[in-house]
Design a protein around this motif. Sequence first.
Motif, PDB file in Angstrom:
ATOM      1  N   THR A 249      36.272  39.548  31.035  1.00  0.00           N
ATOM      2  CA  THR A 249      36.661  38.523  31.999  1.00  0.00           C
ATOM      3  C   THR A 249      36.955  37.194  31.311  1.00  0.00           C
ATOM      4  O   THR A 249      36.624  36.981  30.137  1.00  0.00           O
ATOM      5  CB  THR A 249      35.529  38.286  33.009  1.00  0.00           C
ATOM      6  OG1 THR A 249      34.406  37.691  32.318  1.00  0.00           O
ATOM      7  CG2 THR A 249      35.085  39.584  33.667  1.00  0.00           C
ATOM      8  N   ASP A 250      37.554  36.298  32.083  1.00  0.00           N
ATOM      9  CA  ASP A 250      37.800  34.954  31.571  1.00  0.00           C
ATOM     10  C   ASP A 250      36.481  34.276  31.199  1.00  0.00           C
ATOM     11  O   ASP A 250      36.418  33.505  30.230  1.00  0.00           O
ATOM     12  CB  ASP A 250      38.597  34.116  32.575  1.00  0.00           C
ATOM     13  CG  ASP A 250      38.104  34.252  34.022  1.00  0.00           C
ATOM     14  OD1 ASP A 250      36.977  34.740  34.235  1.00  0.00           O
ATOM     15  OD2 ASP A 250      38.863  33.868  34.923  1.00  0.00           O
ATOM     16  N   LYS A 251      35.404  34.586  31.933  1.00  0.00           N
ATOM     17  CA  LYS A 251      34.096  34.012  31.609  1.00  0.00           C
ATOM     18  C   LYS A 251      33.608  34.511  30.243  1.00  0.00           C
ATOM     19  O   LYS A 251      33.084  33.728  29.443  1.00  0.00           O
ATOM     20  CB  LYS A 251      33.074  34.362  32.683  1.00  0.00           C
ATOM     21  CG  LYS A 251      31.709  33.709  32.459  1.00  0.00           C
ATOM     22  CD  LYS A 251      30.739  34.052  33.573  1.00  0.00           C
ATOM     23  CE  LYS A 251      29.427  33.280  33.407  1.00  0.00           C
ATOM     24  NZ  LYS A 251      28.766  33.543  32.115  1.00  0.00           N
TER      25      LYS A 251
ATOM     26  N   ILE B  42      42.840  40.475  30.357  1.00  0.00           N
ATOM     27  CA  ILE B  42      41.622  39.762  30.741  1.00  0.00           C
ATOM     28  C   ILE B  42      41.560  39.658  32.262  1.00  0.00           C
ATOM     29  O   ILE B  42      42.554  39.322  32.918  1.00  0.00           O
ATOM     30  CB  ILE B  42      41.596  38.335  30.135  1.00  0.00           C
ATOM     31  CG1 ILE B  42      41.726  38.382  28.602  1.00  0.00           C
ATOM     32  CG2 ILE B  42      40.337  37.593  30.559  1.00  0.00           C
ATOM     33  CD1 ILE B  42      40.555  39.035  27.887  1.00  0.00           C
ATOM     34  N   THR B  43      40.393  39.930  32.836  1.00  0.00           N
ATOM     35  CA  THR B  43      40.224  39.857  34.291  1.00  0.00           C
ATOM     36  C   THR B  43      39.974  38.424  34.739  1.00  0.00           C
ATOM     37  O   THR B  43      39.098  37.733  34.213  1.00  0.00           O
ATOM     38  CB  THR B  43      39.049  40.744  34.751  1.00  0.00           C
ATOM     39  OG1 THR B  43      39.331  42.110  34.415  1.00  0.00           O
ATOM     40  CG2 THR B  43      38.856  40.641  36.256  1.00  0.00           C
ATOM     41  N   ASN B  44      40.766  37.990  35.700  1.00  0.00           N
ATOM     42  CA  ASN B  44      40.587  36.684  36.340  1.00  0.00           C
ATOM     43  C   ASN B  44      39.469  36.835  37.373  1.00  0.00           C
ATOM     44  O   ASN B  44      39.607  37.575  38.343  1.00  0.00           O
ATOM     45  CB  ASN B  44      41.905  36.268  37.008  1.00  0.00           C
ATOM     46  CG  ASN B  44      41.840  34.883  37.653  1.00  0.00           C
ATOM     47  OD1 ASN B  44      40.816  34.491  38.207  1.00  0.00           O
ATOM     48  ND2 ASN B  44      42.944  34.160  37.601  1.00  0.00           N
TER      49      ASN B  44
ATOM     50  N   HIS C 192      40.225  38.517  40.820  1.00  0.00           N
ATOM     51  CA  HIS C 192      39.892  39.914  40.503  1.00  0.00           C
ATOM     52  C   HIS C 192      41.130  40.708  40.086  1.00  0.00           C
ATOM     53  O   HIS C 192      41.218  41.914  40.309  1.00  0.00           O
ATOM     54  CB  HIS C 192      39.189  40.597  41.688  1.00  0.00           C
ATOM     55  CG  HIS C 192      37.937  39.896  42.111  1.00  0.00           C
ATOM     56  ND1 HIS C 192      36.793  39.880  41.341  1.00  0.00           N
ATOM     57  CD2 HIS C 192      37.666  39.139  43.219  1.00  0.00           C
ATOM     58  CE1 HIS C 192      35.859  39.173  41.950  1.00  0.00           C
ATOM     59  NE2 HIS C 192      36.361  38.705  43.080  1.00  0.00           N
ATOM     60  N   VAL C 193      42.075  40.005  39.484  1.00  0.00           N
ATOM     61  CA  VAL C 193      43.296  40.625  38.967  1.00  0.00           C
ATOM     62  C   VAL C 193      43.255  40.597  37.447  1.00  0.00           C
ATOM     63  O   VAL C 193      42.858  39.588  36.848  1.00  0.00           O
ATOM     64  CB  VAL C 193      44.551  39.886  39.479  1.00  0.00           C
ATOM     65  CG1 VAL C 193      45.814  40.399  38.781  1.00  0.00           C
ATOM     66  CG2 VAL C 193      44.687  40.063  40.988  1.00  0.00           C
ATOM     67  N   LYS C 194      43.651  41.709  36.834  1.00  0.00           N
ATOM     68  CA  LYS C 194      43.743  41.743  35.378  1.00  0.00           C
ATOM     69  C   LYS C 194      45.000  41.008  34.929  1.00  0.00           C
ATOM     70  O   LYS C 194      46.115  41.367  35.334  1.00  0.00           O
ATOM     71  CB  LYS C 194      43.767  43.180  34.866  1.00  0.00           C
ATOM     72  CG  LYS C 194      42.413  43.846  34.813  1.00  0.00           C
ATOM     73  CD  LYS C 194      42.493  45.148  34.038  1.00  0.00           C
ATOM     74  CE  LYS C 194      41.122  45.735  33.784  1.00  0.00           C
ATOM     75  NZ  LYS C 194      41.175  46.901  32.898  1.00  0.00           N
TER      76      LYS C 194
END
Length: 387
Positions: free
Chosen positions: A78-80, A156-158, A162-164
């Motif tokens: 993820t972005d995190k 990368i998942t936003n 919740h979109v890649k």
Amino acid sequence: MKELADRTFGFYIPTVTLMGVGSSKETGEQVKVLGAKKVLIVCDAGVFKMGLADQIKGLIEAAGVEALIYPGAEPNPTDKNVHDGLKVYQDNKCDGIVSLGGGSSHDCGKGIGLIVNGGHIRDYEGVNKSTKPMPPFVAINTTAGTASEMSRFCIITNTETHVKMAIVDWRVTPNIAINDPVLMSGMPPGLTAATGMDALTHAVEAYVSTIATPITDCCAIKAIVLVANNLRAAEANGSDLEARDKMAYAEYLAGMAFNNANLGYVHAMAHQLGGFYNLPHGVCNAILLPAVSDYNLMANLKRFANIAVAMGENIDGLSNRDAADKAIASIKKLSADLGIPAGLTELGVKKEDFELMAKNAMKDACGYTNPKVPTLKDVIGMYAAAM
């Protein structure tokens, strides 16, 4: 001829690639050659618990380079994860990155490398959004599927949508890729199957892509042959180093193919399943591949007939149409032999999410080179066919 004259094709691969049994032992020297003084090793929790990260850390330190481990890459990074990794990188004054694992680790490492130069990872979604080179980057594979260790793709998942996010940028191609089958021998059967079907999907989608070239065709067809001949053995016996080695070559060749010919709607649709449901990418690809291939079939029957041959099917005396059908049947048989779920229903996918996922899939950069241009109804129909 003007149409051909106006079309220019690039070819992207790492500067150096090391293959074969024991190749990971050269990690330290390769990091040193790139000039890094202190590297961040990016991996997932599983690779860390197996001790592989500490093993690579030891090789790097033996070469006189400092190293620390960030085991924060999630299965669908993820972005995190990326921004948490950047903090570790900056707080410890690192100047290089080593990603260790499968696609999740490599993509997380690439994301960190991109935002070392500033901005949020979401700023880089799309094609060639970066303007500066990443830090020295070595990618070491422990799976045989994603080819992220050698590609210009970063997924990368936003966490808000919740979109890649598909980041396609030549600057995220690692400087050095390492594929050591010894590091892959510990992969469990399920992961071996899923990553292997991911490699097959890369090869098939690249082969029928609208921007395929003779170079990518050679890579794609050879990758399909290697997967068809070795994936079952690798899944059945993880310590079969010959099968593991052949699968490492298969996934790399498939990477060479899609890294330059792009992909299609299998990946565009699979990215939505990963983002919405956090499902394993390779399994999603394996389930979607027959349905999307069936939709694409009439766009290039001859190519699908060639895929059937590469899968080991006998097409003597068959029409291209019948031979193309054998390609899809062979793909389904391989998935079934590997224990891949038969449909998306088994993964908990809901029909009410089809329309939103289909709309997002139609914005995914991977779909631009699909051999047939689908409508929203078509994409929804492909999801339904894969249930």
